[in-house]
Design an enzyme around this catalytic site. Sequence first.
Site: not given
Length: 384
Positions: A47, A133, A175, A179, A204, A207, A236
């Site tokens: 990541n 997540h 998110e 992910s 969140d 990524h 990440k």
Amino acid sequence: MSWQQRIDEALAARRQADALRTRQCVDQGAGRWLIRDGQRYRNFSSNDYLGLSQHPALILAWQQAAEKYGVGSGGSGHVSGYTLAHQQLEAGLADWLGYPRALLFISGFAANQAVIAALGNKDDRIVADRLSHASLLEAANLSPAALRRFAHNDATHLATLLAKPIGGEQLVVTEGVFSMDGDSAPLADIARVTRQANGWLMVDDAHGIGVCGDEGRGSCDVHQITPDILIVTFGKGIGVSGAAVLCSASLANYLTQFARHLIYSTSMPPAQAAAISASLAVIRSEEGAQRRHKLNALIAQFRAGAKAQNLAVTASDSAIQPLIVGENSRTLELAAQLRAHGCWVTAIRPPTVPPGTARLRLTLTAAHEPEDIEQLLEILHDAR
């Protein structure tokens, strides 16, 4: 049933389904190459999207801060573990991302759990994307607030759930970049319907941060929104470890009093905070822009090649490029074939992803070169 019988049966069920997780001990796991037992593999499982984990500036910042502060923080930030390095990082994050305050956490999992646990009451409702997540959904499940899950990236369904009567407050959770599928949330639409329902929005962006947006400010910058709560992680795109919560001054003060993960956990080492600050400087510089440009070019190269081969990759413009296989056993076979040809790829299986969607989670980084992508595509073609 005894404890041991329960454990044995659970493990046996995972083995039977080809879903047993294992850990691989490697000599080096970040960067262009993964090294295990002296053998080098092209690394498509990291990541470390911008390839910053091995950047000389970050390493030097960590070394110099370790010489100054030592290798540990010595305690919770509420006791003795909050140093000038932590304070400077929080101030830098708040300035970069446009929030009054930032609070550091030891991990993204801890940050998500802390915020949701501190906010939710029994009269409240948490409305989360169904593919959020595990840290978000677990915290919501454990909260006294009611949990409702809206269809993935479906702002219309979200609006329907938010319209239902509620005695308390509503917190929408999603998110920025997901992910496992690598797709992006329609944050502008989600923010709009959340605001119409007088709720709070928590994003969140583990990524997305560092990887997209102006100066790497992430998904919310791309969609031109400012959620009430923004979670960013440092493991990440930023290339280190840890996380932060960006929020208002009053909420930061509240979390300082009631967020148990913050109060009772040893804070990150000051040297780690210094390395993260050095990473932010790189990300915001011309070099950071060049790394993002290179990563985007590699993503485009891979997607064009995957389309030409008719590979079942999801519609992702991010560094996460999942190849959906379906069966657990076949996914493990493909991962083994790729490793046999020098490419390290991880097989992701249920319960991490829904049943029937086992996949190779391919991640691209700015540390890769175009020939790495060509090699990966060739091996995927032959493996089929």
